[in-house]
Design a protein around this motif. Structure first.
Motif, PDB file in Angstrom:
ATOM      1  N   TYR A  92       4.070 -13.272  11.899  1.00  0.00           N
ATOM      2  CA  TYR A  92       4.306 -12.232  12.905  1.00  0.00           C
ATOM      3  C   TYR A  92       4.534 -12.987  14.209  1.00  0.00           C
ATOM      4  O   TYR A  92       3.570 -13.446  14.817  1.00  0.00           O
ATOM      5  CB  TYR A  92       3.103 -11.309  13.035  1.00  0.00           C
ATOM      6  CG  TYR A  92       2.679 -10.660  11.732  1.00  0.00           C
ATOM      7  CD1 TYR A  92       3.381  -9.583  11.201  1.00  0.00           C
ATOM      8  CD2 TYR A  92       1.560 -11.123  11.036  1.00  0.00           C
ATOM      9  CE1 TYR A  92       2.983  -8.980  10.014  1.00  0.00           C
ATOM     10  CE2 TYR A  92       1.154 -10.519   9.855  1.00  0.00           C
ATOM     11  CZ  TYR A  92       1.873  -9.457   9.348  1.00  0.00           C
ATOM     12  OH  TYR A  92       1.476  -8.869   8.181  1.00  0.00           O
TER      13      TYR A  92
ATOM     14  N   ALA B  65       0.422 -15.705   9.310  1.00  0.00           N
ATOM     15  CA  ALA B  65      -0.676 -14.969   8.676  1.00  0.00           C
ATOM     16  C   ALA B  65      -0.895 -15.401   7.234  1.00  0.00           C
ATOM     17  O   ALA B  65      -2.019 -15.355   6.731  1.00  0.00           O
ATOM     18  CB  ALA B  65      -0.394 -13.474   8.739  1.00  0.00           C
TER      19      ALA B  65
ATOM     20  N   ALA C  79     -12.103 -12.519   3.781  1.00  0.00           N
ATOM     21  CA  ALA C  79     -12.682 -11.913   4.974  1.00  0.00           C
ATOM     22  C   ALA C  79     -11.630 -11.158   5.779  1.00  0.00           C
ATOM     23  O   ALA C  79     -10.437 -11.234   5.493  1.00  0.00           O
ATOM     24  CB  ALA C  79     -13.310 -13.014   5.829  1.00  0.00           C
ATOM     25  N   ASN C  80     -12.076 -10.466   6.823  1.00  0.00           N
ATOM     26  CA  ASN C  80     -11.175  -9.818   7.779  1.00  0.00           C
ATOM     27  C   ASN C  80     -10.160 -10.818   8.302  1.00  0.00           C
ATOM     28  O   ASN C  80     -10.536 -11.916   8.700  1.00  0.00           O
ATOM     29  CB  ASN C  80     -11.947  -9.342   9.022  1.00  0.00           C
ATOM     30  CG  ASN C  80     -12.647  -8.026   8.814  1.00  0.00           C
ATOM     31  OD1 ASN C  80     -13.838  -7.930   9.037  1.00  0.00           O
ATOM     32  ND2 ASN C  80     -11.936  -7.025   8.383  1.00  0.00           N
ATOM     33  N   GLY C  81      -8.906 -10.435   8.287  1.00  0.00           N
ATOM     34  CA  GLY C  81      -7.881 -11.281   8.881  1.00  0.00           C
ATOM     35  C   GLY C  81      -7.422 -12.429   8.002  1.00  0.00           C
ATOM     36  O   GLY C  81      -6.610 -13.256   8.419  1.00  0.00           O
TER      37      GLY C  81
ATOM     38  N   GLY D 105      -5.476 -12.345   5.538  1.00  0.00           N
ATOM     39  CA  GLY D 105      -4.069 -12.204   5.177  1.00  0.00           C
ATOM     40  C   GLY D 105      -3.835 -11.345   3.939  1.00  0.00           C
ATOM     41  O   GLY D 105      -2.709 -11.280   3.428  1.00  0.00           O
ATOM     42  N   LYS D 106      -4.856 -10.645   3.509  1.00  0.00           N
ATOM     43  CA  LYS D 106      -4.746  -9.852   2.279  1.00  0.00           C
ATOM     44  C   LYS D 106      -3.670  -8.765   2.402  1.00  0.00           C
ATOM     45  O   LYS D 106      -2.800  -8.622   1.539  1.00  0.00           O
ATOM     46  CB  LYS D 106      -6.113  -9.208   1.942  1.00  0.00           C
ATOM     47  CG  LYS D 106      -7.251 -10.202   1.827  1.00  0.00           C
ATOM     48  CD  LYS D 106      -8.587  -9.547   1.490  1.00  0.00           C
ATOM     49  CE  LYS D 106      -9.088  -8.554   2.530  1.00  0.00           C
ATOM     50  NZ  LYS D 106      -9.399  -9.149   3.858  1.00  0.00           N
TER      51      LYS D 106
ATOM     52  N   GLU E  87      -7.854  -2.227  -0.084  1.00  0.00           N
ATOM     53  CA  GLU E  87      -9.211  -1.843   0.323  1.00  0.00           C
ATOM     54  C   GLU E  87      -9.537  -0.381   0.023  1.00  0.00           C
ATOM     55  O   GLU E  87      -9.909   0.381   0.922  1.00  0.00           O
ATOM     56  CB  GLU E  87      -9.410  -2.117   1.822  1.00  0.00           C
ATOM     57  CG  GLU E  87      -9.001  -3.530   2.184  1.00  0.00           C
ATOM     58  CD  GLU E  87     -10.073  -4.320   2.887  1.00  0.00           C
ATOM     59  OE1 GLU E  87     -11.273  -3.992   2.722  1.00  0.00           O
ATOM     60  OE2 GLU E  87      -9.712  -5.287   3.563  1.00  0.00           O
TER      61      GLU E  87
HETATM   62  N1  LIG Z   1       1.761  -6.548  12.692  1.00  0.00           N
HETATM   63  C1  LIG Z   1       1.115  -7.655  13.051  1.00  0.00           C
HETATM   64  N2  LIG Z   1       1.453  -8.336  14.153  1.00  0.00           N
HETATM   65  C2  LIG Z   1       0.816  -9.472  14.527  1.00  0.00           C
HETATM   66  N3  LIG Z   1      -0.199 -10.029  13.823  1.00  0.00           N
HETATM   67  C3  LIG Z   1      -0.575  -9.396  12.727  1.00  0.00           C
HETATM   68  C4  LIG Z   1       0.042  -8.184  12.256  1.00  0.00           C
HETATM   69  N4  LIG Z   1      -0.553  -7.796  11.106  1.00  0.00           N
HETATM   70  C5  LIG Z   1      -1.498  -8.714  10.868  1.00  0.00           C
HETATM   71  N5  LIG Z   1      -1.519  -9.675  11.815  1.00  0.00           N
HETATM   72  C6  LIG Z   1      -2.398 -10.862  11.849  1.00  0.00           C
HETATM   73  O1  LIG Z   1      -2.239 -11.554  10.630  1.00  0.00           O
HETATM   74  C7  LIG Z   1      -3.491 -12.038  10.147  1.00  0.00           C
HETATM   75  C8  LIG Z   1      -3.750 -11.467   8.755  1.00  0.00           C
HETATM   76  O2  LIG Z   1      -3.919 -10.049   8.852  1.00  0.00           O
HETATM   77  P1  LIG Z   1      -4.074  -9.111   7.592  1.00  0.00           P
HETATM   78  O3  LIG Z   1      -4.087  -7.717   8.088  1.00  0.00           O
HETATM   79  O4  LIG Z   1      -3.073  -9.480   6.581  1.00  0.00           O
HETATM   80  O5  LIG Z   1      -5.513  -9.545   7.067  1.00  0.00           O
HETATM   81  P2  LIG Z   1      -6.495  -8.824   6.034  1.00  0.00           P
HETATM   82  O6  LIG Z   1      -7.022  -9.887   5.163  1.00  0.00           O
HETATM   83  O7  LIG Z   1      -5.811  -7.676   5.410  1.00  0.00           O
HETATM   84  O8  LIG Z   1      -7.661  -8.315   7.005  1.00  0.00           O
HETATM   85  P3  LIG Z   1      -8.603  -6.990   6.891  1.00  0.00           P
HETATM   86  O9  LIG Z   1      -9.650  -7.305   5.871  1.00  0.00           O
HETATM   87  O10 LIG Z   1      -9.184  -6.877   8.261  1.00  0.00           O
HETATM   88  O11 LIG Z   1      -7.741  -5.840   6.524  1.00  0.00           O
HETATM   89  C9  LIG Z   1      -4.516 -11.630  11.198  1.00  0.00           C
HETATM   90  O12 LIG Z   1      -4.698 -12.727  12.057  1.00  0.00           O
HETATM   91  C10 LIG Z   1      -3.852 -10.488  11.909  1.00  0.00           C
HETATM   92  O13 LIG Z   1      -4.304 -10.384  13.234  1.00  0.00           O
END
Ligand SMILES: Nc1ncnc2c1ncn2[C@@H]1O[C@H](COP(=O)(O)OP(=O)(O)OP(=O)(O)O)[C@@H](O)[C@H]1O
Ligand SMILES: [Mg+2]
Length: 242
Positions: A21, A26, A45-47, A49-50, A167
């Motif tokens: 992004y 990511a 974990a949160n963030g 990249g799932k 999720e």
């Molecule tokens: N549209 C976007 N624009 C910019 N950065 C993004 C965007 N979507 C996700 N990110 C970033 O990409 C990384 C991965 O995010 P992602 O949502 O894929 O993680 P996740 O594992 O699904 O987290 P969660 O458990 O919180 O849902 C994070 O650092 C997030 O801030």
């Protein structure tokens, strides 16, 4: 060259996928494959990249690198609606159902996305009895767990070959989490291939055949889910002590 396809060909493969992004990388070099009828869990974990991996698979983002292969076809450049047509359906994080529409109308929208294959509404009410009783209510009147059921039903009515669940247990009470996992087992038992993204790593790995642990955009560990559940590093980082 015409080689016959071995029966073990995966239905879905993700090959070296990067998702960016702007300047945020990511997802980096993520690869995994899913056998037909399998249940693969992506935990982290949160963030980690799932959701970004699922976005690349479902066509919501174009990967910066790598490939997505569905049933032997390279779909990396296909728009999302074409993937739905081919039987690859996402249940997004946070459900994203339409609150002002009724339960039945939400289901019809799901069916419309894959009209020629769609199941009758009645089939969804058998799988999700709680929705049958509430079919004429606006979706906003449902509890969080019921809304999650509706989001899953809206995907299943399209009779997907592969369903991507982001999720599904998030924010739900323990009894509702149990019901969601019972539904996931039923979907799997019906022969549909499932990719399950969860922060609830223990539940997800308990339901899955294979698991992948995502850490800051990369796959840190992969293996049979039963082994990941016993892996000391995974236990320490994601499963905690019982
Ligand atoms: N549209 C976007 N624009 C910019 N950065 C993004 C965007 N979507 C996700 N990110 C970033 O990409 C990384 C991965 O995010 P992602 O949502 O894929 O993680 P996740 O594992 O699904 O987290 P969660 O458990 O919180 O849902 C994070 O650092 C997030 O801030
Ligand atoms: Mg997410």
């Amino acid at each position: 060259m015409s080689e016959s396809k071995p029966a073990t060909d995966p239905i879905l493969s993700v090959e070296n996928v990067d998702v960016s992004y702007g300047r945020v990388n990511a997802v980096r070099g993520v690869s995994f494959s899913v056998p037909e009828g399998g249940l693969v869990a992506l935990v982290g974990a949160n963030g980690a990249g799932k959701s970004s991996v699922l976005a690349a698979v479902s066509g919501l983002v174009r990967p910066a690198a790598g490939k997505v292969i569905l049933g032997g076809r390279d779909i990396t450049r296909w728009p999302a609606h074409r993937r739905v047509g081919a039987g690859l359906v996402l249940v997004p994080e946070g459900r994203q159902i339409l609150g002002t529409l009724t339960v039945a109308e939400n289901l019809r929208l799901g069916a419309h996305r894959r009209r020629r294959h769609a199941a009758p509404e009645s089939e969804m009410y058998e799988l999700f009895p709680v929705l049958a009783e509430r079919r004429a209510l606006p979706a906003s009147a449902l509890s969080g767990g019921e809304q999650q059921m509706l989001a899953i039903a809206r995907a299943m009515i399209a009779r997907p070959k592969v369903v991507l669940l982001d999720e599904p247990s998030m924010g739900l009470a323990p009894k509702m989490v149990d019901e969601i996992f019972t539904v996931i087992e039923k979907i799997r038992a019906s022969g549909v291939t499932v990719v399950l993204v969860e922060q609830n790593a223990r539940r997800a790995l308990s339901a899955a055949d294979t698991g992948h642990v995502l850490e800051t955009g990369e796959i840190a560990r992969s293996g049979p889910a039963s082994e990941l559940l016993k892996d000391p590093k995974v236990v320490q980082a994601y499963l905690g002590v019982e």
